[in-house]
Design an enzyme around this catalytic site. Structure first.
Site, PDB file in Angstrom:
ATOM      1  N   LYS A  50       0.895  -1.205   0.117  1.00  0.00           N
ATOM      2  CA  LYS A  50       0.108   0.065   0.184  1.00  0.00           C
ATOM      3  C   LYS A  50       0.710   1.209   0.009  1.00  0.00           C
ATOM      4  O   LYS A  50       0.610   2.154  -0.705  1.00  0.00           O
ATOM      5  CB  LYS A  50      -0.867   0.082   1.156  1.00  0.00           C
ATOM      6  CG  LYS A  50      -2.086  -0.874   0.930  1.00  0.00           C
ATOM      7  CD  LYS A  50      -2.881  -1.273   2.175  1.00  0.00           C
ATOM      8  CE  LYS A  50      -3.951  -2.218   1.948  1.00  0.00           C
ATOM      9  NZ  LYS A  50      -4.503  -2.743   3.388  1.00  0.00           N
ATOM     10  N   GLN A  94      -5.314  -1.667   9.256  1.00  0.00           N
ATOM     11  CA  GLN A  94      -5.240  -2.773   8.717  1.00  0.00           C
ATOM     12  C   GLN A  94      -5.879  -3.892   9.637  1.00  0.00           C
ATOM     13  O   GLN A  94      -5.477  -3.962  11.012  1.00  0.00           O
ATOM     14  CB  GLN A  94      -3.774  -3.009   8.814  1.00  0.00           C
ATOM     15  CG  GLN A  94      -3.200  -4.381   7.944  1.00  0.00           C
ATOM     16  CD  GLN A  94      -3.923  -4.361   6.496  1.00  0.00           C
ATOM     17  OE1 GLN A  94      -3.576  -3.500   5.739  1.00  0.00           O
ATOM     18  NE2 GLN A  94      -4.375  -5.499   6.208  1.00  0.00           N
ATOM     19  N   ASP A 117     -11.197   2.790   3.650  1.00  0.00           N
ATOM     20  CA  ASP A 117     -11.787   1.257   3.494  1.00  0.00           C
ATOM     21  C   ASP A 117     -13.306   1.254   3.378  1.00  0.00           C
ATOM     22  O   ASP A 117     -13.472   0.106   2.937  1.00  0.00           O
ATOM     23  CB  ASP A 117     -11.317   0.419   4.968  1.00  0.00           C
ATOM     24  CG  ASP A 117     -10.181  -0.511   4.674  1.00  0.00           C
ATOM     25  OD1 ASP A 117      -9.955  -1.012   3.396  1.00  0.00           O
ATOM     26  OD2 ASP A 117      -9.751  -0.958   5.419  1.00  0.00           O
TER      27      ASP A 117
END
Ligand code: NAP
Length: 284
Positions: A50, A94, A117
């Site tokens: 990422k 995460q 997200d």
């Protein structure tokens, strides 16, 4: 046709880089902060990728690492700091989190405008109401791949295998918005094979290696395989999807391979969401 997710993901990053290059110079660059807790090996790899791709397109990417022992309250405080930081436009925690931390509670603390997200209840609600939302990255990547093959999805029968909050459910919402007739299936679904045989679009997000067989799919179906399953045959490791790719690929109109299909799109869609959040926050 094999859908080349790697190439389509690269094209999206190229477009995003151009967009960032053209942003007003008086504004700070888009900023993405990823929070990583503990030393889960797969998470470390995801996070590294990422960061790498974020930098490549010109996003200021930061990684905040915390010990596995961090308390829920301390983590919430860190999120509040990022919510208040005007140089941060995207916040990603995460997953998975250690078992003493309630991930639903943590996600709810992220400012929904920075929730790249797309897991915050506001974004989930907006997506299911058909409003503008930050959409979870993997299903959005699946949607973009589908649109490359079939630009007009209206009226098609879509069957989704899997009802997870991160993939199956948001995928269903995206396809409903495109006027597909959507069937969501799961582990308790009866006659799954018969339902799959009705699909013009089949999305598999299960985590069950090669479960979708050649006699489950109809000719002209487009298959999006989200599954990532690690197999070991005679000491050789390989990754396969939820679809029996070798035996299905020549029967259908198009299919994503694993690896090289949906996977590469997820990060590109994360960067896309970061830029979307940046523009909204800056009213561009
Ligand atoms: P998940 O949360 O474990 O959900 C799996 C879903 O599959 C559940 O709804 C489950 O039903 C259903 N299911 C399980 N066995 C089934 C069966 N025999 N028949 C029909 N449905 C069945 O998984 P997920 O997070 O959606 O992930 C699915 C796969 O995608 C995994 O392999 C994961 O590694 C991969 N993935 C890939 C990406 C990417 O970037 N490409 C991103 C995320 C995940 P119930 O609800 O009834 O239990």
């Amino acid at each position: 046709m094999i859908i080349d997710g790697k190439k389509i993901a690269e094209e999206l990053r190229f477009k995003l880089k151009k967009e960032i290059d053209q942003l007003p110079t008086n504004l700070s660059k888009p900023g993405l902060t990823v929070i990583l807790i503990g030393d889960h090996p797969a998470s470390q790899i995801y996070v590294r990728n990422k960061e790498k791709f974020a930098k490549e397109v010109g996003i200021n990417s930061k990684l905040l690492k915390f010990e596995e022992t961090i308390t829920e309250q301390d983590l919430i405080q860190e999120i509040h700091k990022l919510n208040d930081d005007s140089t941060v436009h995207g916040i990603l925690v995460q997953l998975p989190l250690p078992s003493h931390i309630d991930s639903g509670k943590i996600i709810s603390e992220i400012n929904p405008a920075k929730d790249v997200d797309g897991f915050h209840p506001n974004n989930v609600g907006n997506l299911s109401s058909g409003n503008d939302a930050l959409v979870p990255c993997t299903p959005y990547g699946c949607y973009l791949l589908l649109k490359k093959v079939i630009p007009n999805l209206s009226g098609l029968n879509a069957v989704i295998i899997g009802r997870s909050n991160i993939n199956g459910k948001p995928m269903a919402q995206l396809l409903l918005k495109e006027n597909c007739t959507v069937t969501i299936t799961h582990s308790k679904t009866k006659n799954l094979k018969d339902l799959c045989l009705t699909a013009d679009i089949l999305v598999a997000s299960v985590g069950n290696p090669q479960m979708v067989k050649a006699d489950w799919v109809k000719k002209d179906c487009v298959i999006i395989d989200v599954g990532i399953n690690r197999l070991e045959d005679n000491g050789t490791k390989r990754i396969v999807g939820d679809v029996d790719f070798e035996n299905v690929k020549d029967l259908v109109k198009a299919i994503t391979p694993v690896p090289g299909g949906v996977g590469p799109m997820t990060i590109s869609c994360l960067l896309n969401n970061t830029i979307k959040a940046y523009k909204k926050i800056n009213s561009i």
